[in-house]
Each structure stands twice: as C-alpha cells, then as structure tokens.
Enzyme design. Structure first.
Site, PDB file in Angstrom:
ATOM      1  N   CYS A   1       0.806  -1.220   0.000  1.00 23.65           N
ATOM      2  CA  CYS A   1       0.000   0.000   0.000  1.00 23.65           C
ATOM      3  C   CYS A   1       0.841   1.272   0.000  1.00 23.65           C
ATOM      4  CB  CYS A   1      -0.969  -0.015   1.177  1.00 23.65           C
ATOM      5  SG  CYS A   1      -2.058  -1.452   1.145  1.00 23.65           S
TER       6      CYS A   1
ATOM      7  N   HIS B   1      -2.354   8.317   6.221  1.00 22.48           N
ATOM      8  CA  HIS B   1      -2.647   6.991   5.669  1.00 22.48           C
ATOM      9  C   HIS B   1      -3.984   6.494   6.233  1.00 22.48           C
ATOM     10  CE1 HIS B   1      -1.834   3.183   3.788  1.00 22.48           C
ATOM     11  NE2 HIS B   1      -1.859   2.527   4.942  1.00 22.48           N
TER      12      HIS B   1
ATOM     13  N   GLU C   1       0.186   5.345  13.377  1.00 21.15           N
ATOM     14  CA  GLU C   1       0.503   6.535  12.588  1.00 21.15           C
ATOM     15  C   GLU C   1       0.469   7.783  13.458  1.00 21.15           C
ATOM     16  OE1 GLU C   1      -0.629   8.720   8.361  1.00 21.15           O
ATOM     17  OE2 GLU C   1      -2.062   7.311   9.244  1.00 21.15           O
TER      18      GLU C   1
ATOM     19  N   LYS D   1      -9.533   8.269   3.150  1.00 23.76           N
ATOM     20  CA  LYS D   1     -10.010   6.909   2.877  1.00 23.76           C
ATOM     21  C   LYS D   1     -11.427   6.690   3.396  1.00 23.76           C
ATOM     22  CE  LYS D   1      -5.554   4.476   2.630  1.00 23.76           C
ATOM     23  NZ  LYS D   1      -4.644   5.609   2.929  1.00 23.76           N
TER      24      LYS D   1
ATOM     25  N   HIS E   1      -9.754   2.237   0.510  1.00 25.46           N
ATOM     26  CA  HIS E   1      -8.325   1.931   0.430  1.00 25.46           C
ATOM     27  C   HIS E   1      -8.037   1.260  -0.908  1.00 25.46           C
ATOM     28  CE1 HIS E   1      -4.331   1.092   1.383  1.00 25.46           C
ATOM     29  NE2 HIS E   1      -4.445   0.453   2.538  1.00 25.46           N
TER      30      HIS E   1
ATOM     31  N   PHE F   1       1.971  -3.445   3.918  1.00 24.88           N
ATOM     32  CA  PHE F   1       2.412  -4.739   4.429  1.00 24.88           C
ATOM     33  C   PHE F   1       3.868  -4.963   4.036  1.00 24.88           C
ATOM     34  CE2 PHE F   1      -1.980  -7.050   4.493  1.00 24.88           C
ATOM     35  CZ  PHE F   1      -2.382  -6.227   5.532  1.00 24.88           C
TER      36      PHE F   1
END
Length: 413
Positions: free
Chosen positions: A162, A302, A313, A334, A339, A399
């Site tokens: 991502c 994010h 975050e 988002k 996402h 990831f």
C-alpha cells in the site's frame, strides 16, 4: 543544484468519480464511494464482507472494447487516469525518449490470474488466453501507459504493497533530479475487489464488517472503527522540472518538494506500534524538501480505519511534530474513497496537490466519536488552510513494513 519538480497534469478514476475534478468535488461534498456488492459471488462464498468501494465509472464506459479485452482491470484504470493526466498537462510534444513512466501496483492483475485459473480447471489448458501472463504481470499497467503515450525513457514498476504509488512519486522526483527524463507520469492502480481478497483480508480482521451500512463503514480515527473498506481505481500525476514546464508554458498545480522511503523491519502485516519507521520517512521527506516540521501546514494521513494502524501513525506523527501535531489540519480521505491498496498513495498525493493549490483541507467523513487516543485536529468539513504558502505531507504504509512519504508545496511562482 536541486531542481524544482512541479505537477502539470492530474488524472484519476476512483470510487468518487471518473475524473480527477469529479473525485475532488465529491470528496469536498462529503460523499462516500461505498456500496453493497450486487454480484452472485458475494453470497455464493458466504463472504463476511459484502461491500466495497468500486470505481464509480466502469472502464468499459471509457475504453474501446479491444482495450478492455487485452488489459486487466488494474491496467484499464491506469490507462484511463494516465490519458486524463497527459491531456490535462497539454499533451506535450517532446522527444519521446525523454518521457518516463513510474507506475505502481500492490497486487497487479488479480482478476486475470484467477479467471485464467477458473478457465483452466473448468475448460482445460487450450482455453486459457495467450495474453494471460502479459495481463497479470505487475508491470502491465506501466507498460500499457508507456506504449499508449510512446514514453521511451523508461517504464518502471514499484511494488511495495500500500506504499507503492507514494514510493513511485518519490522515485519519480529522484529520477527527474538525476536527469533521467524531462517528464514522468507517476501513479498507481489497483483492482482487487474479488472474493479471494475480501475473504483473505477478512480472515486477518483487516476489513470493516458493517455490511448493513457500507457508506458508514470506513471510519478513520473513530472509536468504533473496525477495519478498512477496499477500493479500486487509479491516479496519475504528470511531473517535470519547473524549468521544463515554464519553457513550454504549462500550467502548474503544485510542487513535489521531496520524498522519504523507509522500512520497519518489524512484521509482515502489522506496523511498528511506535511508528518509528514511518517517522523516519516523514523526516526524510522534509529533509529532501529543505523544510522543517514547523513549515508543515497540512497532513493527508494513511489512516486506513484499522484499530492498530491509525494509532501507530498518530504515534509517528507525534514523534515528528510533537504537540504541534494537534494543531495541523489532518485529512483522512479513505473514509470517502476507501483503500485502493497500491493505488491509494497516488490518489492521496493528487488530493494533496489540490488541497495545497486550493488551500483547502478536504473533510474526513464518518468521524462521529473521535478516539481520545488520537487527539489530532481532523476537520469534518472542508477547512481553509490560509492564504500563505502551504507545505503538506502525504503518508502511505504497506504490508512488509514499507513506509513512503511525499512532501507537496504550493506553487508560489
């Protein structure tokens, strides 16, 4: 001497709209791109999640039939957004060997791969399409954009989950600095709203399960957040040096001021709970921008709406900005567009470009009860950033412990 890198074209196909302007308008209006999935397979496999944020305009409504048959949906979205961005940049007539493509994906041609597997099992090997491998390979989108625009400097593919398309933009910045091209189309794409991904992400407890109210499901920073909502689509930025853009009389949206890429080296799916790698990526982006933490006026986070990720975050941002982070307007977009996995960074960079240009932080929707452990300033309506110069950062984490941050500055001439 460091060159100034500017954005001269934008394009997008997203759950909020079929173009960049339509996406921005819907975002400011507080719309959600989420819908229940009206497919037989949504019930056939007893999926725990039966909704997502599919692109608002299907590629078949935009592309020629031969293009949809020869390209995986992920490449279709890339081509649509790249064409829009290129036209928006004025379709510059320059030496094709000086045009580069830096395009990304997190997963690639998933639909092509799994459809081919179904065909093999049900109909035999002779019915598998000969274009299967060229359609499923992760670099297919980059290749499609390169061939469509005859971009011959290079066609690179960034695959960092991502964080992929934010990393692509950071790499494009570096490659323009190094003189590898005069213009680069940088972006990302993803089309993975498929039963296998919905099942897999659900198994790891990553997706929201609000099947009864999809538009309320993506809830960044809310106390009741329970996971992200999968989206699809693509976004593209046309980047070039300021000198090159001025020489051809291009309009300029904003500047890409710098980028930072780091690794957590912590866990294959979970972020470092203290956000140390993410913080280093922010510091790196600001250092490349020649800026300090006090210069930042806006953050596009994010913020996937997962219980663990949002807090990690926040800890990263707190480590970078200290208590001042509570005063900086933070947008978690988002909530509206979902996402887009490997495509999400490019979309959020595009949104950040428009935010600093218009001096408006877009709203975060579905934030009804903000988590007291994340006391950020998160506007729930469009928020004016002020009349002065703007410097924003946009964060992406993936990831594998991939962290990528891009700093974007308003263009002041």
């Amino acid at each position: 001497m460091t060159k100034r890198i500017v954005v001269t074209g934008i394009g997008a196909s997203t759950p909020l709209g079929g173009t960049a302007p339509d996406t921005w308008t819907a975002l400011l209006a507080g719309e959600s791109g989420a819908n229940s999935l009206d497919y037989e397979w949504a019930s056939m496999y007893d999926l725990p999640v039966t909704f997502a944020m599919e692109a608002k305009v299907r590629p078949s409504e935009v592309l020629e039939r031969v293009e949809t048959k020869r390209l995986d949906p992920s490449s279709q979205f890339a081509l649509i957004s790249a064409r829009e961005a290129w036209a928006d940049a004025g379709a510059p007539d320059i030496d094709k060997t000086r045009i580069g493509v830096e395009y990304s994906t997190g997963i690639g041609g998933l639909w092509t791969l799994l459809d081919a597997w179904d065909t093999l099992r049900e109909k035999g090997s002779r019915r598998v399409l000969p274009m299967t491998v060229p359609m499923l390979m992760p670099n297919a989108a980059s290749a499609a954009v390169s061939m469509d625009l005859d971009a011959r400097a290079f066609a690179r593919t960034d695959v960092s989950a991502c964080a992929s398309s934010t990393e692509a933009i950071a790499n494009a910045y570096d490659h323009l600095q190094q003189g590898y091209a005069d213009i680069i189309l940088a972006g990302g794409t993803e089309s993975c709203v498929h039963p296998i991904t919905l099942a897999s992400f659900s198994s790891m407890q990553a997706l929201s399960r609000r099947n009864d109210e999809p538009t309320k499901a993506s809830r960044p920073y809310d106390r009741d957040r329970d996971g992200f909502v999968m989206g699809e689509g693509a976004a593209t930025l046309v980047l070039e040096t300021l000198e090159h853009a001025q020489a051809r009389g291009a309009k300029i949206y904003a500047e890409i001021a710098g980028g930072g890429v780091t690794s957590d080296s912590y866990h294959i799916t979970a972020p470092d709970p203290e956000g140390r790698g993410a913080a280093r990526a922010v510091f790196a982006a600001l250092a490349q921008a020649g800026a300090t933490v006090d210069d930042v006026t806006h953050i596009n986070a994010h913020a996937t709406s997962t219980p663990v990720g949002d807090i990690a975050e926040y800890k990263a941002l707190l480590a970078v900005f200290g208590d001042r982070v509570h005063e900086i307007p933070v947008s978690a977009t988002k909530g509206a567009h979902g996402h887009l996995l490997g495509g999400t960074g490019a979309l959020e960079a595009l949104i950040t470009v428009l935010a600093v240009q218009s001096r408006t932080a877009p709203p975060t929707i579905n934030l009804d009860n903000q988590d007291p452990e994340i006391p950020l300033f998160v506007p729930t309506a469009p928020h004016a950033l002020g009349d002065g110069p703007q410097l924003a950062i946009t964060n992406s984490f993936g990831f594998g412990g991939h962290n990528a941050v891009v700093a974007i500055r308003s263009y002041e001439g």
